[in-house]
Every structure is written in C-alpha cells, then in structure tokens.
Design a protein around this motif. Structure first.
Motif: not given
Ligand SMILES: C[S@@+](CC[C@H](N)C(=O)[O-])C[C@H]1O[C@@H](n2cnc3c(N)ncnc32)[C@H](O)[C@@H]1O
Length: 184
Positions: A40, A43, A45, A88, A103
């Motif tokens: 997220s 946040g 989305v 995660e 995302g």
């Molecule tokens: C590109 S950002 C997403 C941006 C978000 N949609 C926004 O508008 O702020 C990717 C995020 O996903 C998290 N992330 C990556 N893989 C993940 C997983 N398997 N579970 C939870 N978080 C994850 C990262 O820590 C990062 O904060």
C-alpha cells in the motif's frame, strides 16, 4: 468527493493519478467488494478504493510505509472499513477478497496463487520494468487469469519558450486478470 491528497510521502510511491485511474477502472470495483491492496505504501490506491467499496485490506511489508498509508488515510474522506496489515504478502492476505491490486511485486507468484486459491475475481498488477512485466504476464497466463495487458505512458505539459512541451513518465504495464479469463 475531493481528489486524493497525499501529505505524507514514501520512497517507492505513489502510483501516479492517471495510472490509478486506469488501474481502478480495470479492477471494476463494486460497492460490496472486499478489495486488497498489496504494497500500500503511500496509500493512494487504498484511499481511492476506500471511496468505492465496502471493505479494504491494505498489506505493506515496511512498517514506516504502512504508517504513511495510515497517515494519508487520515487526511482523506472515505466510507469503507479499512484494515491495515504489516506483512509481506502472501502473509496477511484475507481469504475473502473480491478484487486485488498488486503494486508490490515481492512473492508475486505466491500472491497470485493465493488469489486463485481463494477465488479472487479480479486482479491487477502494475509493473514498470520490462523483464518483470514479462514474468508477470506469464504468471497470470499460467494461472488462467490473463485478460488484458495495457501499456501506459503519460506525459505532462509544461511551458517552454512560450509554448507547451511535454515531459514523459516511465511506461507502466498494467496486467489485468479475471477469474476464468480466456487469455489474450
Ligand atoms: C511501488 S510501491 C506501491 C505504491 C502504492 N501503490 C502507492 O500508491 O503508494 C510498492 C510497495 O510494495 C511493498 N511491497 C512489495 N512487495 C510486497 C509484498 N509481497 N507484501 C507487502 N508489501 C510489499 C513495498 O514495500 C512498497 O512499499
């Protein structure tokens, strides 16, 4: 309702407004949906979805970023019941989601397996790099989810020498999945 406001930032985000618009359209959110936002971060989305559906679960692996999600949620209006989970994914994913946005790409194979196993109806994953985009497309295809792939490149105008020129953002691949999709 007012536009999403994001007074707090995080290193990885946010998903840009134009990309969010397409992403949310492809997710086809319905008022009774339980929506899951995987990664997220800021946040952005989560907030957009919380204005459209009944329930949202936001999963973020980094505690400081989940805190940014929480603070930005507090700065916006929305009606949904929102649950924040520091995990995660696939850890922390609910078993009753209707729609999912991926995302954050860590463990995305396992995240997609969870989506298929629990009957998630619509899944959208955004990827900005070419090779991971190819992997994501193949992962959707292998699971019978692949419905559409949209490549977006957004440019914003700016004033240059009394006229309008454009600065382009990186392209984004929006991989769209539906349960029981027939492929491309
Ligand atoms: C590109 S950002 C997403 C941006 C978000 N949609 C926004 O508008 O702020 C990717 C995020 O996903 C998290 N992330 C990556 N893989 C993940 C997983 N398997 N579970 C939870 N978080 C994850 C990262 O820590 C990062 O904060």
């Amino acid at each position: 309702m007012s536009q999403v406001t994001l007074p707090h930032d995080a290193k990885a985000g946010p998903t840009k407004p134009e990309v969010r618009a397409v992403t949310l359209d492809k997710l086809g959110l319905r008022p009774t949906d339980h929506f899951v936002d995987v990664g997220s971060c800021t946040g952005s989305v989560t907030i957009e979805a919380a204005r459209r559906v009944e329930r949202v679960t936001a999963v973020e692996r980094k505690p400081n970023r989940l805190d940014v999600t929480r603070k930005n949620l507090a700065a916006n209006e929305y009606d949904a019941d929102v649950t924040l989970r520091e995990a995660e994914a696939p850890d922390g994913l609910p078993d009753d989601a209707d729609a999912m946005f991926v995302g954050g790409s860590r463990n995305f194979d396992a995240v997609l397996d969870h989506a298929v196993d629990t009957g998630v109806d619509r899944v959208v994953m955004n990827v900005s790099r070419v090779e991971p985009a190819g992997d994501a497309i193949e992962a959707f295809r292998e699971r019978g989810l692949l419905s559409e792939v949209v490549q977006m490149q957004v440019s914003h105008g700016y004033e240059l020498a009394g006229a309008t020129s454009f600065r382009s953002n990186n392209p984004v691949y929006v991989v769209v999945g539906r349960r029981g999709a027939e492929g491309l």
